[in-house]
Design an enzyme around this catalytic site. Structure first.
Site, PDB file in Angstrom:
ATOM      1  N   LYS A   1      41.812  17.962  65.759  1.00  0.00           N
ATOM      2  CA  LYS A   1      43.159  17.765  66.312  1.00  0.00           C
ATOM      3  C   LYS A   1      43.252  16.350  66.903  1.00  0.00           C
ATOM      4  CE  LYS A   1      43.181  22.749  66.752  1.00  0.00           C
ATOM      5  NZ  LYS A   1      43.567  23.065  65.376  1.00  0.00           N
TER       6      LYS A   1
ATOM      7  N   SER B   1      47.457  28.291  71.194  1.00  0.00           N
ATOM      8  CA  SER B   1      47.815  27.518  70.005  1.00  0.00           C
ATOM      9  C   SER B   1      49.195  27.831  69.440  1.00  0.00           C
ATOM     10  CB  SER B   1      46.757  27.704  68.916  1.00  0.00           C
ATOM     11  OG  SER B   1      46.504  29.062  68.689  1.00  0.00           O
TER      12      SER B   1
ATOM     13  N   HIS C   1      43.367  22.579  71.771  1.00  0.00           N
ATOM     14  CA  HIS C   1      44.666  21.911  71.938  1.00  0.00           C
ATOM     15  C   HIS C   1      44.793  21.241  73.302  1.00  0.00           C
ATOM     16  CE1 HIS C   1      46.264  23.721  68.239  1.00  0.00           C
ATOM     17  NE2 HIS C   1      45.519  24.764  68.580  1.00  0.00           N
TER      18      HIS C   1
HETATM   19  N1  PMP Z   1      40.469  27.260  68.503  1.00  0.00           N
HETATM   20  C1  PMP Z   1      41.792  27.069  68.546  1.00  0.00           C
HETATM   21  C2  PMP Z   1      42.539  27.425  69.797  1.00  0.00           C
HETATM   22  C3  PMP Z   1      42.468  26.556  67.433  1.00  0.00           C
HETATM   23  O1  PMP Z   1      43.785  26.394  67.451  1.00  0.00           O
HETATM   24  C4  PMP Z   1      41.725  26.232  66.268  1.00  0.00           C
HETATM   25  C5  PMP Z   1      42.377  25.650  65.038  1.00  0.00           C
HETATM   26  N2  PMP Z   1      43.645  26.024  64.768  1.00  0.00           N
HETATM   27  C6  PMP Z   1      40.349  26.456  66.280  1.00  0.00           C
HETATM   28  C7  PMP Z   1      39.748  26.962  67.408  1.00  0.00           C
HETATM   29  C8  PMP Z   1      39.513  26.159  65.055  1.00  0.00           C
HETATM   30  O2  PMP Z   1      39.320  24.787  64.937  1.00  0.00           O
HETATM   31  P1  PMP Z   1      39.037  24.103  63.526  1.00  0.00           P
HETATM   32  O3  PMP Z   1      40.330  23.964  62.810  1.00  0.00           O
HETATM   33  O4  PMP Z   1      38.433  22.790  63.919  1.00  0.00           O
HETATM   34  O5  PMP Z   1      38.065  24.962  62.800  1.00  0.00           O
END
Ligand code: PMP
Length: 395
Positions: A244, A185, A213
């Site tokens: 996302k 991320s 992602h």
């Molecule tokens: N896993 C990854 C790799 C993420 O980047 C994120 C959110 N930034 C999440 C899980 C968590 O997802 P959410 O925002 O839907 O709670």
């Protein structure tokens, strides 16, 4: 008896206090519009280069209409867990549609992506298991492993030699899970899934990919990292989020029927939490439907990302050379990340600051991310501003 005040840690000067004093605090800026390529931030028209709205669907009329209709039909909330009163027909439809799309037997949805990781890993792994975790995995994976009571072994980021060394040392009476972000991320890099899957086979481990992602971003049809590498049968659990590419809120796991059925009945973050709101379910379903019917959106997103990547490189800007819509730009010093964000915001461009400990000390970044509907005109303007700001800072 001296007792340490629990709140003692809240006193003193924190980095956020210092940033506020210096007028470079970069967080919690308020938007008065929805997420789009251009937003209104702090009263100013701003090009958004910091969202995960990869397919730009948060402002899609069909998605919004689906949400409004669901809100009218089912009301504002489910008022309970999926386990008991909180399962709607549209939750089940969304799960079936996702399972079909991802070429997996079954799918289970959770109320957020973060909660999905907590719910999946804590259900599947226990005291006698070992989880091999890439050091750059998302925070929710770390917390999930802690919650599971399994032994966490971190391997150097995308270092397959280190992963193998660590796999070799796991006793044979332990169940093993290798867990990795599909697309990391912060850096936007793609994980080394082919090597991970072959090591998993060699050492009898299971593989879980967090494709938060990856969905809508990688693979010809946007099915994510496993599709990109043609390894959909080799990944045991695909986890993802609706926040996302699918322009909503919630998360999911896709796996075999048996694994999903098990998680459904033992996962505490799943069972003891209310289900996804009707509007969010409907928006995620409509977004998925749009992605299925318009796979060219994934190509468009790639075109936008490549345009920006090449443009930044041609300007001599030092970036992490990913192959995804996440393009981090080096500013090195934490303070520069904050100052650059502020200067860019004044010029109508929003980017995310990434400072230590999210990056190694001295490797602070501006994390920029792109969406399919960004226009070349917007990108050209943003590029020019980024270049000017970095020149002023002497980066
Ligand atoms: N896993 C990854 C790799 C993420 O980047 C994120 C959110 N930034 C999440 C899980 C968590 O997802 P959410 O925002 O839907 O709670």
């Amino acid at each position: 008896r001296f007792v340490m005040d629990l709140f003692e840690k809240t006193n003193g000067e924190h980095i956020y206090d210092i940033a506020k004093e210096k007028g470079i605090y970069p967080y919690f800026h308020q938007l008065t519009t929805g997420q789009d390529t251009v937003v209104n931030m702090e009263g100013k028209k701003t090009i958004m280069l910091g969202s995960n709205n990869y397919l730009g669907l948060t402002s899609n009329e069909k998605v919004i209409e689906a949400g409004v209709n669901a809100l009218k039909k089912y009301g504002s909330g489910c008022s309970g867990s999926r386990f008991l009163n909180g399962t709607l027909d549209i939750h089940v439809k969304l799960e079936n549609e996702l399972a079909n799309f991802l070429h997996k037997e079954a799918c289970l949805t959770f109320s957020t992506g973060f909660q999905s990781n907590l719910g999946i890993i804590s259900a599947i792994c226990g005291r006698n298991d070992v989880v091999l975790c890439d050091k750059e995995n998302h925070a929710s994976i770390y917390d999930a492993i802690k919650l599971s009571y399994a032994k966490m072994i971190r391997f150097e980021h995308s270092n397959m030699q280190d992963l193998e060394e660590k796999l070799k040392n796991v006793p044979s009476n332990n169940g093993i899970l290798i867990v990795t972000d599909g697309v990391f991320s912060m850096s936007g890099e793609i994980c080394k899934l082919p090597q991970i899957c072959s090591l998993a086979k060699k050492y009898g481990a299971r593989v879980m990919v967090d494709d938060a992602h990856g969905l809508g971003v990688l693979g010809k049809h946007g099915r994510g990292t496993a599709e990109y590498f043609n390894l959909e049968d080799d990944v045991d659990i695909i986890m993802g989020t609706f926040s996302k590419s699918l322009a909503s809120l919630g998360g999911y796991m896709a796996s075999t029927k048996k694994v999903v059925e098990y998680v459904k009945h033992v996962s505490r973050p799943y069972i003891f939490s209310a289900s996804i709101t009707p509007a969010s379910v409907a928006c995620a379903r409509e977004s998925l439907n749009i992605l299925i019917e318009n796979p060219q959106m994934v190509e468009q997103l790639n075109e936008v990302s490549n345009y920006m990547r090449i443009g930044l490189k041609n300007l001599g800007i030092k970036i992490i050379d990913s192959q995804t819509p996440i393009i981090p730009i080096y500013v090195y010093k934490d303070e520069y990340a904050f100052i650059a964000c502020k200067m860019l915001l004044e010029r109508g461009v929003y980017v995310n600051p990434v400072i230590s400990p999210a990056t190694p000390v001295g490797q602070a970044l501006l994390r920029t991310s792109y969406t399919a509907p960004h226009t070349h005109e917007q990108l050209d303007y943003a590029m020019k501003q980024i270049k000017e700001v970095l020149d002023i800072l002497g980066v």
